[in-house]
Write a protein that holds these residues in place. Structure first.
Motif, PDB file in Angstrom:
ATOM      1  N   MET A   1       0.850  -1.194   0.000  1.00 40.24           N
ATOM      2  CA  MET A   1       0.000   0.000   0.000  1.00 40.24           C
ATOM      3  C   MET A   1       0.888   1.247   0.000  1.00 40.24           C
ATOM      4  SD  MET A   1      -2.981   1.036   2.712  1.00 40.24           S
ATOM      5  CE  MET A   1      -3.863  -0.494   2.367  1.00 40.24           C
ATOM      6  N   ASP A   2       0.654   2.132  -0.943  1.00 42.17           N
ATOM      7  CA  ASP A   2       1.438   3.357  -1.065  1.00 42.17           C
ATOM      8  C   ASP A   2       1.127   4.279   0.112  1.00 42.17           C
ATOM      9  OD1 ASP A   2       2.544   5.824  -1.780  1.00 42.17           O
ATOM     10  OD2 ASP A   2       2.208   5.480  -3.909  1.00 42.17           O
ATOM     11  N   PRO A   3       2.152   4.709   0.872  1.00 44.63           N
ATOM     12  CA  PRO A   3       1.885   5.593   2.016  1.00 44.63           C
ATOM     13  C   PRO A   3       1.227   6.907   1.621  1.00 44.63           C
ATOM     14  CG  PRO A   3       4.250   5.447   1.548  1.00 44.63           C
ATOM     15  CD  PRO A   3       3.592   4.377   0.755  1.00 44.63           C
ATOM     16  N   ARG A   4       1.390   7.311   0.368  1.00 44.54           N
ATOM     17  CA  ARG A   4       0.741   8.545  -0.077  1.00 44.54           C
ATOM     18  C   ARG A   4      -0.781   8.408  -0.066  1.00 44.54           C
ATOM     19  NH1 ARG A   4       4.309   9.337  -5.449  1.00 44.54           N
ATOM     20  NH2 ARG A   4       3.926   7.085  -5.433  1.00 44.54           N
ATOM     21  N   MET A   5      -1.268   7.186  -0.244  1.00 42.33           N
ATOM     22  CA  MET A   5      -2.709   6.956  -0.144  1.00 42.33           C
ATOM     23  C   MET A   5      -3.184   7.229   1.284  1.00 42.33           C
ATOM     24  SD  MET A   5      -3.194   3.327  -2.119  1.00 42.33           S
ATOM     25  CE  MET A   5      -2.460   2.968  -3.720  1.00 42.33           C
ATOM     26  N   LEU A   6      -2.430   6.694   2.255  1.00 44.34           N
ATOM     27  CA  LEU A   6      -2.804   6.903   3.655  1.00 44.34           C
ATOM     28  C   LEU A   6      -2.714   8.379   4.034  1.00 44.34           C
ATOM     29  CD1 LEU A   6      -0.978   3.891   5.351  1.00 44.34           C
ATOM     30  CD2 LEU A   6      -3.411   4.101   4.815  1.00 44.34           C
ATOM     31  N   ALA A   7      -1.655   9.053   3.592  1.00 44.01           N
ATOM     32  CA  ALA A   7      -1.486  10.473   3.918  1.00 44.01           C
ATOM     33  C   ALA A   7      -2.633  11.294   3.351  1.00 44.01           C
ATOM     34  CB  ALA A   7      -0.144  10.972   3.376  1.00 44.01           C
ATOM     35  N   SER A  33      -7.432  13.367  -4.533  1.00 44.76           N
ATOM     36  CA  SER A  33      -8.643  12.594  -4.833  1.00 44.76           C
ATOM     37  C   SER A  33      -8.290  11.230  -5.419  1.00 44.76           C
ATOM     38  CB  SER A  33      -9.523  13.375  -5.811  1.00 44.76           C
ATOM     39  OG  SER A  33     -10.692  12.647  -6.126  1.00 44.76           O
ATOM     40  N   ALA A  34      -7.311  11.199  -6.328  1.00 42.92           N
ATOM     41  CA  ALA A  34      -6.901   9.940  -6.947  1.00 42.92           C
ATOM     42  C   ALA A  34      -6.290   9.000  -5.913  1.00 42.92           C
ATOM     43  CB  ALA A  34      -5.898  10.220  -8.069  1.00 42.92           C
ATOM     44  N   SER A  35      -5.525   9.540  -4.969  1.00 44.68           N
ATOM     45  CA  SER A  35      -4.907   8.701  -3.937  1.00 44.68           C
ATOM     46  C   SER A  35      -5.960   8.070  -3.035  1.00 44.68           C
ATOM     47  CB  SER A  35      -3.929   9.538  -3.097  1.00 44.68           C
ATOM     48  OG  SER A  35      -2.810   9.918  -3.852  1.00 44.68           O
ATOM     49  N   VAL A  36      -6.977   8.855  -2.667  1.00 42.97           N
ATOM     50  CA  VAL A  36      -8.034   8.311  -1.806  1.00 42.97           C
ATOM     51  C   VAL A  36      -8.834   7.249  -2.549  1.00 42.97           C
ATOM     52  CG1 VAL A  36     -10.143   8.854  -0.548  1.00 42.97           C
ATOM     53  CG2 VAL A  36      -8.188  10.400  -0.421  1.00 42.97           C
ATOM     54  N   LYS A  37      -9.140   7.487  -3.810  1.00 41.63           N
ATOM     55  CA  LYS A  37      -9.865   6.480  -4.602  1.00 41.63           C
ATOM     56  C   LYS A  37      -9.040   5.204  -4.729  1.00 41.63           C
ATOM     57  CE  LYS A  37     -12.641   9.684  -7.367  1.00 41.63           C
ATOM     58  NZ  LYS A  37     -12.874  10.256  -8.735  1.00 41.63           N
ATOM     59  N   ALA A  38      -7.728   5.361  -4.908  1.00 40.62           N
ATOM     60  CA  ALA A  38      -6.858   4.185  -5.017  1.00 40.62           C
ATOM     61  C   ALA A  38      -6.839   3.405  -3.708  1.00 40.62           C
ATOM     62  CB  ALA A  38      -5.437   4.630  -5.388  1.00 40.62           C
ATOM     63  N   LEU A  39      -6.871   4.123  -2.578  1.00 38.63           N
ATOM     64  CA  LEU A  39      -6.908   3.461  -1.282  1.00 38.63           C
ATOM     65  C   LEU A  39      -8.218   2.686  -1.119  1.00 38.63           C
ATOM     66  CD1 LEU A  39      -5.642   2.993   1.518  1.00 38.63           C
ATOM     67  CD2 LEU A  39      -6.763   5.104   2.271  1.00 38.63           C
ATOM     68  N   GLU A  40      -9.320   3.284  -1.531  1.00 37.33           N
ATOM     69  CA  GLU A  40     -10.614   2.603  -1.427  1.00 37.33           C
ATOM     70  C   GLU A  40     -10.650   1.359  -2.314  1.00 37.33           C
ATOM     71  OE1 GLU A  40     -13.843   6.019  -0.249  1.00 37.33           O
ATOM     72  OE2 GLU A  40     -13.105   6.027  -2.309  1.00 37.33           O
ATOM     73  N   ARG A  41     -10.027   1.439  -3.497  1.00 45.36           N
ATOM     74  CA  ARG A  41      -9.968   0.255  -4.376  1.00 45.36           C
ATOM     75  C   ARG A  41      -9.099  -0.828  -3.737  1.00 45.36           C
ATOM     76  NH1 ARG A  41      -9.275   4.123  -8.484  1.00 45.36           N
ATOM     77  NH2 ARG A  41      -7.042   3.673  -8.550  1.00 45.36           N
ATOM     78  N   THR A  42      -7.978  -0.418  -3.149  1.00 47.60           N
ATOM     79  CA  THR A  42      -7.044  -1.378  -2.563  1.00 47.60           C
ATOM     80  C   THR A  42      -7.658  -2.095  -1.371  1.00 47.60           C
ATOM     81  OG1 THR A  42      -5.158  -0.035  -3.260  1.00 47.60           O
ATOM     82  CG2 THR A  42      -4.763  -1.643  -1.516  1.00 47.60           C
ATOM     83  N   THR A  43      -8.382  -1.356  -0.544  1.00 49.18           N
ATOM     84  CA  THR A  43      -8.973  -1.950   0.662  1.00 49.18           C
ATOM     85  C   THR A  43     -10.331  -2.583   0.395  1.00 49.18           C
ATOM     86  OG1 THR A  43     -10.003   0.164   1.266  1.00 49.18           O
ATOM     87  CG2 THR A  43      -7.793  -0.295   2.145  1.00 49.18           C
TER      88      THR A  43
END
Length: 310
Positions: A1-7, A33-43
């Motif tokens: 998981m990319d830490p930039r998604m969490l940040a 916005s793209a990082s948060v969407k990527a986090l939601e896809r990953t989780t």
């Protein structure tokens, strides 16, 4: 998981807004916005409700947030440990300051750190709402550390370290009728005089309110401005009298310090940070540089002294 998604997720959750989160992270909004969407896809979780006016956490988001914070803190600790072994310090420190003169030499500290640690980035935010506004930003994780003036109502989640103390004096402009006097200004004389002051909520205003009320002084505030330099300018221009730091009264060519032995007000500048999360190595390094500058200032200026030496 990319830490930039969490940040990105943490910033949006704490700010409640993608634009403010992007400003805090020094990124464009589309990237956050793209990082948060990527986090939601990953989780596989929906973490945020995206409303037209505000962004709020879903139940899954509320559950996920403390673990995201813990993961980021663990990653920062690992980076700090590796950086200490390698002999270099990087990262970012968000600093909050009051709209007052640079009493604790923040600018000098940043310049020193840029020379010692080129990879360390420091951003400074000035708060017009006084010490309480800075405290709120620290507790909301918008700032890593801030510099406040004591005393003010402190949260138990805030650690406060006094750095410098000095004295407030009543001053007038060189054209004011009181400018040439050698006798003390009495409480009766100050009653009804035009005062130039900080707005309510600032430490100096709260201190003068208490001190003058206790001595029966009838207040007449002429001008309210949120900056010590502005108070000095209005007082020097003859708009009224006002309380300034002793060294400002000494160094400003348009000000005259007045004798008021019946009132004794001091200011103390302190560093403050949240005790609910660890300080990064970058923040600790910044704070130690500020401490060095404060110790040097106390040694070189008789009007400044350590808080425990009052």
């Amino acid at each position: 998981m990319d830490p930039r998604m969490l940040a990105a997720f943490i910033a949006v959750a704490e700010e409640g807004n993608f634009t403010r989160a992007a400003e805090r992270l020094h990124l464009v909004q589309s990237s956050v916005s793209a990082s948060v969407k990527a986090l939601e896809r990953t989780t596989g979780l929906r973490l945020l409700y995206r409303g037209t006016r505000a962004v709020t956490l879903t139940a899954e988001g509320r559950s996920f947030l403390p673990f995201a914070r813990a993961a980021m803190e663990a990653m920062e600790a690992a980076q700090d440990s590796a950086a200490a072994i390698a002999g270099g310090i990087g990262g970012h420190v968000a600093v909050g300051v009051l709209a007052t003169p640079d009493i604790v030499s923040i600018a000098s500290s940043i310049a020193t750190l840029h020379q010692r640690h080129p990879d360390l980035r420091i951003s400074v935010k000035s708060a017009l709402g006084g010490s309480l506004a800075l405290q709120d930003d620290v507790l909301a994780n918008v700032l890593d550390v801030c510099f406040v003036v004591l005393p003010f109502p402190q949260s138990p989640e805030l650690t406060v370290e006094p750095l410098l103390t000095g004295k407030f004096v009543l001053a007038c402009g060189t054209s004011h009728p009181w400018a040439g006097r050698s006798s003390a200004v009495t409480p009766d004389e100050l009653s009804g005089a035009d005062l130039v002051e900080f707005p309510r909520g600032f430490t100096l205003r709260d201190s003068t309110d208490r001190e003058l009320a206790a001595r029966g002084v009838t207040r007449r505030t002429s001008v309210e401005v949120p900056h010590l330099d502005l108070i000095s300018s209005y007082v020097a221009a003859g708009v009224g009298v006002g309380f300034v730091t002793e060294w400002v009264a000494r160094d400003h060519p348009g000000l005259v310090a007045l004798h008021t032995p019946w009132i004794d007000m001091h200011w103390t500048v302190a560093a403050a940070w949240a005790n609910t999360r660890r300080l990064s190595l970058a923040t600790e390094t910044f704070l130690e540089t500020v401490r060095e500058n404060c110790r040097r200032a106390i040694e070189n200026d008789e009007m400044l002294f350590a808080p425990d030496a009052r």
